[in-house]
Design an enzyme around this catalytic site. Structure first.
Site, PDB file in Angstrom:
ATOM      1  N   LEU A   1      -4.560  -5.509  -4.805  1.00 39.73           N
ATOM      2  CA  LEU A   1      -3.448  -4.542  -4.781  1.00 39.73           C
ATOM      3  C   LEU A   1      -2.174  -5.158  -4.194  1.00 39.73           C
ATOM      4  O   LEU A   1      -2.189  -5.663  -3.077  1.00 39.73           O
ATOM      5  CB  LEU A   1      -3.872  -3.320  -3.951  1.00 39.73           C
ATOM      6  CG  LEU A   1      -2.838  -2.194  -3.895  1.00 39.73           C
ATOM      7  CD1 LEU A   1      -2.604  -1.600  -5.260  1.00 39.73           C
ATOM      8  CD2 LEU A   1      -3.273  -1.143  -2.890  1.00 39.73           C
ATOM      9  N   ASP A   2      -1.076  -5.092  -4.923  1.00 37.56           N
ATOM     10  CA  ASP A   2       0.245  -5.535  -4.465  1.00 37.56           C
ATOM     11  C   ASP A   2       0.293  -7.024  -4.139  1.00 37.56           C
ATOM     12  O   ASP A   2       1.184  -7.480  -3.418  1.00 37.56           O
ATOM     13  CB  ASP A   2       0.699  -4.732  -3.229  1.00 37.56           C
ATOM     14  CG  ASP A   2       0.801  -3.243  -3.506  1.00 37.56           C
ATOM     15  OD1 ASP A   2       0.947  -2.877  -4.689  1.00 37.56           O
ATOM     16  OD2 ASP A   2       0.732  -2.453  -2.565  1.00 37.56           O
ATOM     17  N   GLU A   3      -0.686  -7.788  -4.680  1.00 41.48           N
ATOM     18  CA  GLU A   3      -0.727  -9.219  -4.365  1.00 41.48           C
ATOM     19  C   GLU A   3      -0.432 -10.083  -5.584  1.00 41.48           C
ATOM     20  O   GLU A   3      -0.481 -11.303  -5.499  1.00 41.48           O
ATOM     21  CB  GLU A   3      -2.108  -9.597  -3.807  1.00 41.48           C
ATOM     22  CG  GLU A   3      -2.463  -8.963  -2.476  1.00 41.48           C
ATOM     23  CD  GLU A   3      -1.726  -9.603  -1.298  1.00 41.48           C
ATOM     24  OE1 GLU A   3      -0.975 -10.575  -1.525  1.00 41.48           O
ATOM     25  OE2 GLU A   3      -1.893  -9.119  -0.166  1.00 41.48           O
TER      26      GLU A   3
ATOM     27  N   GLY B   1       0.796  -1.240   0.000  1.00 44.89           N
ATOM     28  CA  GLY B   1       0.000   0.000   0.000  1.00 44.89           C
ATOM     29  C   GLY B   1       0.815   1.269   0.000  1.00 44.89           C
ATOM     30  O   GLY B   1       1.938   1.283  -0.489  1.00 44.89           O
TER      31      GLY B   1
END
Lengths: 284, 284, 284, 284
Positions: D227-229, D201
């Protein structure tokens, strides 16, 4: 020997270095290394580590430390002197995996780790065979949820009676209680087998595998009441790839863990670490 | 701004830190960073870098430096003060390969490299197109064995008339004469495309390939009369393997070269480097 | 177990992979890992390592290897099959410094190094105490300029009678004669305590200090008749700075040496290394 | 040129390598590089990347790919052929910070990044000045919470009309919607400015500073709806210490970000990446 270290924390303001170095000079000391850090020169905190030599240090010790109290008062310092040749008294806690213990023993035997290794404590009997031939006292103190309170009482009694300065958790797989931790603030070093704050808690290698990371790491930190949240002393990583299974990550990780833990312990033994705001200053 | 740096070298003996910090305190300065090194506390050399703030520095400058001369005399110091906000005047020499020049320009444009980039000199015309849009003077000075003496005379005249403090050889493929080098002692930084002292001289990547090394490197060093033998400032390496041909080594090497050169230049611009015995002390 | 490895070198030309994989498929083998390298697809050399599983491997071994000879002939292959579960027979040579020996022993004990450690040989008696408790035969064979020939004869007799496959020079401070080396081509691994080709020969740490390098390294290589000139298997480095004296370089270097040597030995034991032109191909 | 790459995923079972290499041989192809990975030889998934040369490739293309469909059917393969000399069509999305864009441009100009850079898109006008001189179309598409849907529609229309193969988010500070992401599975690469999964994040550097980490990192990954995964392609780290403020972490981090992003993009462009289970296999 005649070497000592002075560690200082205080509010930053002009004149601190002058006052301290003037004081040491007047006592006849020669500064051999000096490191300082200020979080903010105008209104921050000031940290300093000075290593010095003073001929016939033993005879001057009480006078030196007594007189410094005045300087310290002027600048509202938190401070301590340590004699370099007085080894810290170190206890190592271990469970079944011995790689971190072995590395500590090895560096200690080769003289790279300057400490009195006064005991090894384990919740399993296995490490006894490793430790016994070296003449280091070994205490097997099993821990179950029911006996944990008693076990910690035994451990604390041992630490007290042996006047232990530093506790090293060398892959000790039990979580120490807040009561225990509070008695050794900034004096318990743990090795966590991940690159914190990634993979806090259990099974970091399995979770690292699951997430598909390309580097794995280890973190040495002072233990606080919040699990894996204490001030980080040192971290390192190694590259892994898609061919590495969880077992490979564990194997590679063992090398990182032992390297990182030993560095952190060494710095602690050499009085190189100061903490504030849950962060460490490491004067290397 | 009101920030300055003091660099000192002198024979080691007790009282240096006290005298210097006392002096700065009396002038009204606040020390914000201080680093020191002693080759041997009993009979060696002592090196120090102090970064300090002094309100209204400009007005006190002459007094400050004038008075310090007395302290310096007492301790037989070699010393210099530098004002942090006065940018050093930098010239970059380049040949055909522009990766190091580009990295310098980039870091300079982003503000990470604090200097006046007063000129770019090349024995080839190519880099002119890169430099022109940025408004940096570009001088194309061809060099042949016959014209080398004249070319160096022109270069030296340019450096003198532009009052250049630092010359950066950013993959400049000509060897500077001893006459040239002697005029800028510890003020010419070269990037050599190998991990010195391995592969001194020409074609290091081809020779690295030939030898079958598993890491290749680059070295930033001050230029002395002996080719590739000057004091090393910084080195770094990258892993290579059997799949990497000479061209791959060059490509990988370019990344190392630009990183290593920029680090060295940055440290020089921040007055972090002292030299003795053909070695550097880098106070980071 | 039912796992084996096939290593191949031959002139490159179309059809090699097809022929080999077809052959293995027809024998009932399942390829679990395959690596290849070509120095030049049109006229170069082709290298391949295949790891495969074949149910009931032992019973099929003679047939497998016998039949492959035909394929090999067609492509002018140099080749060998190795069964993964048959440990190589390893001898370790050591002098006074034991850190590399200790790391080898440790990895071997933990199962990370799959070999039969059939003997430790030393020109000093010291390591005997380390080796004895583990039940590994230890031979103390002193070496002086006068006795060197006899000493090597004894060593060679021991290696022969114990059917040793691999000799590891774990900081063995004697130079083996050409006669010795020629009997174990690509089967003697040495750890040199520098980043080759920098600091070939004696006292690399003292010379690294003298030169003022910013990284020190270690190199594992196969031993050839030319000292420190054999094919490099693995190298690594660590950062040092101006504070590090020769003794510090040695201490830091010990960590690099043991890491680098163990990696090289492990790759050899797993049949991951091929050599040509004094270079290694390491299929990791 | 006559070089192509074949990428395969299928259930593992004996005979795959034999069938594929036999097929290529019969078509007249010479395999120049081959990499494979099996998650489990008995019941897992098999992945393969083969790079080969086939004289007069263009003329044989349809036949080659058409006939391979049969082999693929037998082994239930997911597969694709790519011609090495056909550049992928790449779009770069950027916000205000241009360091990653600059690195991409640079490597692209030097020929190290083989792609058609068909457009740069930004929610700010700034990067236009960087891109214009290079003749690359620049689209300034502002994004606010209200206009986000429209902005994405415009972006998608541009990507479609330019037949973009790969979208690179080079510090593009807007989160793409699930609708957008689903249209480019494994074809959007993002650079996250932390060592994931640490500091997912916003503001990772500020949080890294707060936590007192000793290494900071960057992560290149394929973008998924979470997100960001998404699957991690590459990560790297750099050492920091107590002297580094948040601004220093950002500065150091910029170097890591650009290195890591370029590596990931390069591997994608060379068809070196396969994904499964939210993990990447990178055949380097």
């Amino acid at each position: 020997r005649d070497r000592a270290r002075l560690l200082i924390s205080c509010p930053d303001r002009p004149g601190i270095v002058a006052a301290v170095s003037q004081f040491l000079y007047q006592q006849g000391a020669n500064i051999v290394q000096s490191d300082q850090h200020s979080t903010d020169p105008s209104s921050g905190l000031f940290f300093m580590r000075i290593e010095f030599e003073l001929p016939n240090l033993g005879a001057h010790w009480d006078e030196l430390t007594g007189r410094f109290a005045e300087v310290a008062r002027t600048f509202q310092m938190t401070w301590r002197f340590n004699r370099a040749h007085v080894p810290k008294r170190m206890a190592v806690f271990v469970s079944k995996e011995e790689h971190c213990l072995l590395e500590l023993l090895w560096q200690w035997q080769s003289g790279d780790l300057y400490a009195d290794l006064v005991m090894v404590v384990s919740n399993h009997p296995d490490a006894g065979a490793t430790v016994a031939p070296l003449g280091i006292p070994f205490y097997h103190i099993p821990v179950t949820p029911e006996t944990k309170k008693d076990a910690e009482a035994k451990q604390l009694a041992l630490l007290a009676s042996h006047k232990v300065d530093l506790v090293v958790l060398a892959r000790y797989m039990q979580i120490l209680s807040g009561d225990f931790v509070r008695q050794y603030p900034n004096r318990i070093i743990n090795i966590h087998h991940s690159f914190l704050p990634a993979f806090i808690g259990r099974n970091p290698y399995a979770r690292a595998y699951q997430r598909g990371v390309k580097l794995i790491g280890a973190t040495a930190h002072y233990v606080t009441e919040d699990l894996d949240e204490g001030p980080i002393i040192e971290q390192d990583v190694q590259r892994v790839d898609h061919r590495d299974e969880v077992e490979d990550l564990k194997r590679i990780g063992r090398q990182i863990e032992r390297t990182v833990l030993v560095r952190a312990v060494k710095w602690h033994l050499e009085d190189r670490i100061l903490t504030y705001n849950n962060r460490t200053i490491v004067f290397r």
